[in-house]
Design a protein around this motif. Structure first.
Motif, PDB file in Angstrom:
ATOM      1  N   LEU A 287       0.614 -11.891  41.761  1.00 26.31           N
ATOM      2  CA  LEU A 287      -0.363 -10.806  41.765  1.00 26.31           C
ATOM      3  C   LEU A 287      -0.909 -10.460  40.384  1.00 26.31           C
ATOM      4  CD1 LEU A 287       1.442  -8.422  44.281  1.00 26.31           C
ATOM      5  CD2 LEU A 287      -0.095 -10.348  44.764  1.00 26.31           C
ATOM      6  N   ILE A 288      -2.164 -10.052  40.357  1.00 30.46           N
ATOM      7  CA  ILE A 288      -2.835  -9.530  39.169  1.00 30.46           C
ATOM      8  C   ILE A 288      -3.314  -8.122  39.520  1.00 30.46           C
ATOM      9  CG2 ILE A 288      -4.767  -9.830  37.560  1.00 30.46           C
ATOM     10  CD1 ILE A 288      -4.709 -12.861  38.474  1.00 30.46           C
ATOM     11  N   TYR A 289      -3.036  -7.166  38.639  1.00 30.27           N
ATOM     12  CA  TYR A 289      -3.347  -5.763  38.916  1.00 30.27           C
ATOM     13  C   TYR A 289      -4.618  -5.356  38.172  1.00 30.27           C
ATOM     14  CZ  TYR A 289      -2.369  -0.743  39.593  1.00 30.27           C
ATOM     15  OH  TYR A 289      -2.421   0.586  39.943  1.00 30.27           O
ATOM     16  N   PRO A 290      -5.705  -5.047  38.885  1.00 33.43           N
ATOM     17  CA  PRO A 290      -6.918  -4.567  38.207  1.00 33.43           C
ATOM     18  C   PRO A 290      -6.749  -3.097  37.811  1.00 33.43           C
ATOM     19  CG  PRO A 290      -7.370  -5.469  40.420  1.00 33.43           C
ATOM     20  CD  PRO A 290      -5.913  -5.195  40.334  1.00 33.43           C
ATOM     21  N   ILE A 291      -7.143  -2.754  36.592  1.00 37.55           N
ATOM     22  CA  ILE A 291      -7.043  -1.364  36.133  1.00 37.55           C
ATOM     23  C   ILE A 291      -8.386  -0.891  35.580  1.00 37.55           C
ATOM     24  CG2 ILE A 291      -4.579  -1.564  35.630  1.00 37.55           C
ATOM     25  CD1 ILE A 291      -5.336  -1.658  32.626  1.00 37.55           C
ATOM     26  N   PHE A 292      -8.619   0.423  35.683  1.00 40.83           N
ATOM     27  CA  PHE A 292      -9.825   1.054  35.174  1.00 40.83           C
ATOM     28  C   PHE A 292      -9.443   1.939  33.994  1.00 40.83           C
ATOM     29  CE2 PHE A 292     -10.349   0.419  39.750  1.00 40.83           C
ATOM     30  CZ  PHE A 292     -11.502  -0.354  39.782  1.00 40.83           C
ATOM     31  N   VAL A 293     -10.056   1.684  32.859  1.00 43.34           N
ATOM     32  CA  VAL A 293      -9.741   2.426  31.634  1.00 43.34           C
ATOM     33  C   VAL A 293     -10.991   3.186  31.196  1.00 43.34           C
ATOM     34  CG1 VAL A 293      -8.913   2.274  29.267  1.00 43.34           C
ATOM     35  CG2 VAL A 293      -8.095   0.628  30.980  1.00 43.34           C
ATOM     36  N   GLU A 294     -10.868   4.511  31.117  1.00 40.46           N
ATOM     37  CA  GLU A 294     -12.017   5.341  30.770  1.00 40.46           C
ATOM     38  C   GLU A 294     -11.842   5.946  29.385  1.00 40.46           C
ATOM     39  OE1 GLU A 294     -14.751   9.035  32.505  1.00 40.46           O
ATOM     40  OE2 GLU A 294     -13.081   8.241  33.684  1.00 40.46           O
ATOM     41  N   GLU A 295     -12.882   5.833  28.576  1.00 42.42           N
ATOM     42  CA  GLU A 295     -12.852   6.454  27.260  1.00 42.42           C
ATOM     43  C   GLU A 295     -13.194   7.937  27.375  1.00 42.42           C
ATOM     44  OE1 GLU A 295     -15.679   4.428  24.822  1.00 42.42           O
ATOM     45  OE2 GLU A 295     -17.337   4.711  26.218  1.00 42.42           O
TER      46      GLU A 295
ATOM     47  N   SER B 208     -12.027   7.453  46.570  1.00 45.08           N
ATOM     48  CA  SER B 208     -12.276   6.428  47.586  1.00 45.08           C
ATOM     49  C   SER B 208     -11.222   5.333  47.595  1.00 45.08           C
ATOM     50  CB  SER B 208     -13.663   5.800  47.371  1.00 45.08           C
ATOM     51  OG  SER B 208     -13.763   5.264  46.064  1.00 45.08           O
ATOM     52  N   MET B 209     -10.254   5.409  46.655  1.00 46.44           N
ATOM     53  CA  MET B 209      -9.174   4.423  46.579  1.00 46.44           C
ATOM     54  C   MET B 209      -7.849   5.165  46.385  1.00 46.44           C
ATOM     55  SD  MET B 209     -11.012   1.588  44.110  1.00 46.44           S
ATOM     56  CE  MET B 209      -9.670   0.395  44.232  1.00 46.44           C
ATOM     57  N   PRO B 210      -7.297   5.721  47.437  1.00 42.01           N
ATOM     58  CA  PRO B 210      -6.068   6.511  47.303  1.00 42.01           C
ATOM     59  C   PRO B 210      -4.968   5.733  46.587  1.00 42.01           C
ATOM     60  CG  PRO B 210      -6.960   6.719  49.516  1.00 42.01           C
ATOM     61  CD  PRO B 210      -7.771   5.657  48.831  1.00 42.01           C
ATOM     62  N   GLY B 211      -4.353   6.378  45.589  1.00 40.04           N
ATOM     63  CA  GLY B 211      -3.283   5.742  44.830  1.00 40.04           C
ATOM     64  C   GLY B 211      -3.761   5.054  43.570  1.00 40.04           C
ATOM     65  N   ILE B 212      -5.077   4.979  43.360  1.00 39.86           N
ATOM     66  CA  ILE B 212      -5.643   4.350  42.167  1.00 39.86           C
ATOM     67  C   ILE B 212      -6.226   5.431  41.271  1.00 39.86           C
ATOM     68  CG2 ILE B 212      -7.341   2.712  41.289  1.00 39.86           C
ATOM     69  CD1 ILE B 212      -4.966   1.462  42.793  1.00 39.86           C
ATOM     70  N   TRP B 213      -6.030   5.261  39.962  1.00 44.26           N
ATOM     71  CA  TRP B 213      -6.446   6.256  38.981  1.00 44.26           C
ATOM     72  C   TRP B 213      -7.278   5.607  37.886  1.00 44.26           C
ATOM     73  CZ3 TRP B 213      -4.121  11.312  39.396  1.00 44.26           C
ATOM     74  CH2 TRP B 213      -3.151  11.393  40.404  1.00 44.26           C
ATOM     75  N   ARG B 214      -8.225   6.355  37.367  1.00 48.98           N
ATOM     76  CA  ARG B 214      -8.825   5.984  36.097  1.00 48.98           C
ATOM     77  C   ARG B 214      -7.832   6.354  35.001  1.00 48.98           C
ATOM     78  NH1 ARG B 214     -15.127   8.016  35.941  1.00 48.98           N
ATOM     79  NH2 ARG B 214     -15.939   6.729  37.652  1.00 48.98           N
ATOM     80  N   ILE B 215      -7.529   5.404  34.143  1.00 52.11           N
ATOM     81  CA  ILE B 215      -6.542   5.614  33.090  1.00 52.11           C
ATOM     82  C   ILE B 215      -7.256   6.066  31.820  1.00 52.11           C
ATOM     83  CG2 ILE B 215      -4.757   4.515  31.676  1.00 52.11           C
ATOM     84  CD1 ILE B 215      -4.497   2.407  33.937  1.00 52.11           C
ATOM     85  N   PRO B 216      -6.859   7.203  31.229  1.00 54.98           N
ATOM     86  CA  PRO B 216      -7.466   7.603  29.958  1.00 54.98           C
ATOM     87  C   PRO B 216      -7.135   6.577  28.878  1.00 54.98           C
ATOM     88  CG  PRO B 216      -6.090   9.364  30.883  1.00 54.98           C
ATOM     89  CD  PRO B 216      -5.800   8.123  31.667  1.00 54.98           C
ATOM     90  N   GLU B 217      -8.113   6.207  28.097  1.00 54.23           N
ATOM     91  CA  GLU B 217      -7.868   5.230  27.046  1.00 54.23           C
ATOM     92  C   GLU B 217      -6.718   5.659  26.147  1.00 54.23           C
ATOM     93  OE1 GLU B 217     -10.134   3.161  23.221  1.00 54.23           O
ATOM     94  OE2 GLU B 217     -11.233   4.555  24.524  1.00 54.23           O
ATOM     95  N   ARG B 218      -6.639   6.940  25.838  1.00 49.92           N
ATOM     96  CA  ARG B 218      -5.600   7.426  24.928  1.00 49.92           C
ATOM     97  C   ARG B 218      -4.199   7.354  25.538  1.00 49.92           C
ATOM     98  NH1 ARG B 218      -8.799  12.035  25.874  1.00 49.92           N
ATOM     99  NH2 ARG B 218      -9.584  11.837  23.737  1.00 49.92           N
ATOM    100  N   LYS B 219      -4.125   7.197  26.878  1.00 47.57           N
ATOM    101  CA  LYS B 219      -2.821   7.104  27.539  1.00 47.57           C
ATOM    102  C   LYS B 219      -2.575   5.711  28.125  1.00 47.57           C
ATOM    103  CE  LYS B 219      -2.451  12.042  28.586  1.00 47.57           C
ATOM    104  NZ  LYS B 219      -2.195  13.071  29.625  1.00 47.57           N
ATOM    105  N   LEU B 220      -3.387   4.749  27.711  1.00 45.53           N
ATOM    106  CA  LEU B 220      -3.253   3.396  28.248  1.00 45.53           C
ATOM    107  C   LEU B 220      -1.895   2.790  27.913  1.00 45.53           C
ATOM    108  CD1 LEU B 220      -4.471   0.974  29.705  1.00 45.53           C
ATOM    109  CD2 LEU B 220      -5.581   0.314  27.551  1.00 45.53           C
ATOM    110  N   ASP B 221      -1.374   3.082  26.726  1.00 48.09           N
ATOM    111  CA  ASP B 221      -0.067   2.549  26.336  1.00 48.09           C
ATOM    112  C   ASP B 221       1.005   2.900  27.366  1.00 48.09           C
ATOM    113  OD1 ASP B 221      -1.757   3.850  24.205  1.00 48.09           O
ATOM    114  OD2 ASP B 221      -0.625   2.452  22.937  1.00 48.09           O
ATOM    115  N   THR B 222       1.022   4.178  27.769  1.00 50.10           N
ATOM    116  CA  THR B 222       2.006   4.641  28.748  1.00 50.10           C
ATOM    117  C   THR B 222       1.844   3.919  30.076  1.00 50.10           C
ATOM    118  OG1 THR B 222       2.070   6.828  27.705  1.00 50.10           O
ATOM    119  CG2 THR B 222       2.864   6.673  29.977  1.00 50.10           C
TER     120      THR B 222
END
Length: 324
Positions: free
Chosen positions: A33-41, A51-65
């Motif tokens: 598996l490959i996990y697609p992620i969304f990173v927002e600045e 529209s995608m329960p369980g999926i989050w936009r990840i804050p760029e500043r918290k991408l490390d976590t």
């Protein structure tokens, strides 16, 4: 000569859980598996994608976590998609060494060096019109766009991307990217080409997640969902141009395409279980219509059975947490 009942009883090999496990023909694991992620600045906290329960936009500043959590559950690879606040007509931010594409790749690699980071190479998340390249006279200009794709690919590779994944469906994009990567010294950086990407109605939730407001449609460059032979030609051409991995997108509605490409190519084959496929399962489960876990695993198993070596899926974290 085939013997029939009562000599032949196929249920003999299904009689117990151990027997069923022993004779299972295909297996599915997190390694597939490959996990697609969304990173927002410029985002303060994790933002749910409605529209995608369980999926989050990840804050760029918290991408490390987020990356450390992804790696900790055993996921081996991610695909990065940027949610840009600096859009323009050409998607120029994606071609800057300090742009979002480069920053999120570098931050992900720094957080988990052993994680395979694949960079989606396209412009739809970075253009004001939502198309995948440069607009000239109302149409996406193929040759200008592939030149820019080469620039974006090098930017991602310089930031540490392990693989480049062009998704814009431009003619000659693999050749242009391979030439650009090799010219910049990245001869060992592989290309996973979205070689059979259809103009599908299943992408709706993704566009909301990626903040991609599309003007018009992409039917002039993505493929007609009714065309199989065309998808085979696209895959043959991308392989000849130097693609290291081929991809079919979406996955579930195009299992017939997966099967036929698998039969004609020796390249590794990926399939993208897209946002609409994921959302249908999630919402049907929430309504009590289906068993989410069983349908999730059955849908992924069907993609694997049809010939996919790798599956991009938003269910990757769910599968990993189940210890598969």
């Amino acid at each position: 000569m085939v013997q029939n009942f009562p000599v032949t009883r196929l249920r003999r090999l299904r009689a117990t859980p151990a027997m069923r496990d022993l004779f299972q023909e295909q297996t599915l694991s997190v390694n597939d598996l490959i996990y697609p992620i969304f990173v927002e600045e410029d985002l303060d906290d994790f933002a749910p994608v409605e529209s995608m329960p369980g999926i989050w936009r990840i804050p760029e500043r918290k991408l490390d976590t987020a990356i450390k959590e992804i790696a900790a559950v055993g996921i081996k690879a991610i695909m990065t998609f940027g949610v840009s606040h600096h859009k323009d007509a050409t998607g120029s931010d994606a071609m800057k060494r300090d742009g979002l594409t480069a920053r999120m790749v570098k931050r992900a690699k720094d957080a988990a060096p052993d994680l395979v980071v694949m960079s989606d190479t396209c412009f739809c998340e970075y253009t004001s019109h939502g198309h995948c390249g440069v607009i000239v006279d109302g149409d996406v200009h193929n040759d200008h766009t592939i030149e820019n794709l080469g620039i974006q690919a090098v930017i991602a590779a310089e930031a540490g991307a392990d693989m480049i994944a062009p998704s814009s469906m431009m003619d000659g994009q693999v050749t242009a990217i391979r030439k650009a990567l090799d010219g910049a010294g990245f001869v060992n950086t592989p290309i996973m080409s979205y070689s059979s990407k259809f103009a599908s109605a299943y992408y709706g939730p993704f566009r909301a997640a990626a903040g991609c407001d599309l003007e018009g449609d992409r039917k002039a460059y993505q493929m007609n969902p009714m065309n199989v032979r065309e998808s085979l030609r696209e895959s043959d051409i991308d392989e000849a141009e130097g693609a290291d991995v081929l991809m079919v997108k979406p996955a579930g509605p195009y299992l017939d395409v997966l099967i036929q490409i698998k039969q004609r190519s020796l390249l590794p084959l990926a399939a993208y279980q897209v946002s609409g496929e994921y959302a249908m399962i999630k919402f049907a489960a929430a309504a009590g219509a289906i068993d989410e876990e069983r349908v999730m695993l059955e849908s992924l198993g069907a993609i694997k059975r049809a010939g996919a070596d790798l599956i991009l899926t938003y269910f990757a974290m769910d599968v990993a947490r189940r210890g598969l």
